[in-house]
Design an enzyme around this catalytic site. Structure first.
Site, PDB file in Angstrom:
ATOM      1  N   LYS A  38       0.962  -1.239  -0.112  1.00 47.66           N
ATOM      2  CA  LYS A  38       0.008   0.228   0.061  1.00 47.66           C
ATOM      3  C   LYS A  38       0.835   1.285   0.026  1.00 47.66           C
ATOM      4  O   LYS A  38       2.228   1.287   0.341  1.00 47.66           O
ATOM      5  CB  LYS A  38      -0.890  -0.071   1.230  1.00 47.66           C
ATOM      6  CG  LYS A  38      -0.172   0.092   2.535  1.00 47.66           C
ATOM      7  CD  LYS A  38      -0.987  -0.072   3.604  1.00 47.66           C
ATOM      8  CE  LYS A  38      -0.035   0.022   4.974  1.00 47.66           C
ATOM      9  NZ  LYS A  38      -1.213   0.283   6.076  1.00 47.66           N
ATOM     10  N   TYR A 270      13.981  30.579   6.319  1.00 50.00           N
ATOM     11  CA  TYR A 270      13.074  31.556   6.702  1.00 50.00           C
ATOM     12  C   TYR A 270      12.918  31.600   8.202  1.00 50.00           C
ATOM     13  O   TYR A 270      13.182  30.631   9.002  1.00 50.00           O
ATOM     14  CB  TYR A 270      11.540  30.719   6.415  1.00 50.00           C
ATOM     15  CG  TYR A 270      11.229  30.771   4.720  1.00 50.00           C
ATOM     16  CD1 TYR A 270      11.398  32.066   4.225  1.00 50.00           C
ATOM     17  CD2 TYR A 270      11.178  29.551   4.459  1.00 50.00           C
ATOM     18  CE1 TYR A 270      10.973  31.896   2.789  1.00 50.00           C
ATOM     19  CE2 TYR A 270      10.963  29.636   3.023  1.00 50.00           C
ATOM     20  CZ  TYR A 270      11.023  30.995   2.251  1.00 50.00           C
ATOM     21  OH  TYR A 270      10.584  30.795   0.865  1.00 50.00           O
TER      22      TYR A 270
END
Length: 392
Positions: A38, A270
């Site tokens: 999956k 940042y």
């Protein structure tokens, strides 16, 4: 794909994956093996990993969604495939026509799959799931007798064949947790009730990766390893991959996009959460949270650059992050290794998980489609295995 023609890559070792399947099978003699692929094979490539697992002796493939199961069929995977995460109105008919084993956790789902079987004129393969205590999908124990009786009636009508009965642990990755014995007992009671209802499934299964490794009593007829198949320990508190005979399959690297000298007091990324303590060299790694590098790795994630472990300097941005090389030298184009097996001293996915306060499952699964997968096979030598249309 040579070493210099891409900004980043996730190298997937199919030979290691096959060896992991072999090691897990050796631990579980007598039990069938479901390879769980999956979430695009936990980020490793669903189709390629399914093929490798089948080549190593897996008899079943497991996925979460019906769309994943149908994609496997479209790629030519003809093995038994089980999917389990359904919502009302899902592609029941398509899955019945593709001979996919579908999970039923409630009466509405049984109604939808029997309707699809009636419309197609085909007998649907159904596995009933019990909620033994996890609280996610699965029928509650009080609902189980009614669900099994209804499933048996649908079998008598020729609409379905109940091929499996299964459940899932809530705390198998915490060996000794009291829920484990309790949930095993609930599942055993449910199996007895299903037998009383006249159901004769091919497989009964409950063992995920940690249970496969640590709970022999939970193996029943089949085990369904997920993360362990990709060489990551599901119980790192008990041991790393090598302690269980496993080897990590993914190695994530990038090429430095920039290397430059900056003065002391220079802000990095940042928010200026990192400011250079003195004159230093900054290296720019062109991977960010859009590629799956966790933003929680800001000022924490380990990276091997210029022969040493570094730590992400400041915030991880969308497409890039910075490491401080101090007095060490590097050049644009040099390799940065985020994680791998650890053979060359690089961090592992588990190291990243600890740095980010998460689990290694998330680290590998979140690596996104902007990072190309390169398939190699150490069993056959170092040459890359060419990708095909089903490689992701």
């Amino acid at each position: 794909m040579n070493d210099m023609d891409t900004r980043a890559r996730a190298r997937i070792d199919l030979g290691a994956l096959r060896a992991n399947v072999a090691a897990l099978r050796a631990r579980t003699p007598g039990a069938a093996f479901m390879a769980v692929v999956k979430a695009d094979g936990y980020g490793h490539g669903m189709v390629r990993c399914a093929r490798a697992a089948l080549a190593a002796g897996a008899g079943w493939i497991g996925v979460a969604t019906p769309e994943e199961a149908l994609a496997l069929r479209a790629a030519g995977i003809g093995a038994r495939v089980l999917c389990w995460l359904w919502t009302p109105g899902g592609p029941w008919r398509e899955c019945v026509e593709a001979d996919i084993d579908v999970t039923v956790s409630a009466r509405w789902a049984l109604d939808e799959v029997t309707r699809a079987a009636s419309e197609t004129g085909r007998t649907a393969r159904v596995q009933l799931k019990l909620d033994a205590g996890l609280g996610r999908n699965g029928a509650q124990p009080a609902e189980w007798p009614g669900l099994t009786a209804a499933a048996r009636a649908a079998e008598d009508a020729g609409l379905i064949r109940v091929t499996g009965l299964w459940s899932h642990f809530s705390c198998a990755d915490e060996p000794g947790h009291p829920s484990i014995a309790r949930e095993l007992a609930v599942f055993r009671t449910a199996l007895a009730q299903a037998e009383e209802a006249g159901l004769t499934p091919e497989v009964r299964h409950m063992a995920n990766s940690p249970a496969t490794l640590t709970l022999p009593e939970a193996r029943f007829d089949m085990v369904r390893p997920g993360i362990a198949m990709y060489g990551i320990s599901p119980v790192p508190q008990l041991g790393g991959p090598a302690d269980f005979g496993l080897r990590p399959v993914m190695r994530l690297t990038a090429r430095l996009a920039s290397v430059k000298r900056v003065p002391g007091g220079h802000g990095v990324s940042y928010g200026r959460h990192y400011v250079t303590p003195g004159e230093t060299t900054l290296a720019l790694v062109p991977l960010g949270y859009a590629d799956g590098v966790p933003r929680h790795a800001s000022s924490a994630g380990p990276v091997l650059v210029a022969g040493k472990w570094r730590v992400v300097a400041g915030r991880v941005a969308m497409d890039q992050f910075v490491v401080d090389l101090g007095g060490d030298a590097a050049e644009a184009g040099d390799e940065a290794v985020l994680f791998g097996p650890g053979d060359d001293g690089e961090p592992t996915a588990e190291d990243w998980a600890r740095a980010c306060g998460t689990i290694a499952y998330e680290i590998v699964t979140r690596i996104g489609p902007r990072v190309p997968r390169e398939y190699v096979d150490t069993a056959d030598g170092p040459a890359a295995v060419p990708a095909d249309s089903g490689g992701r």
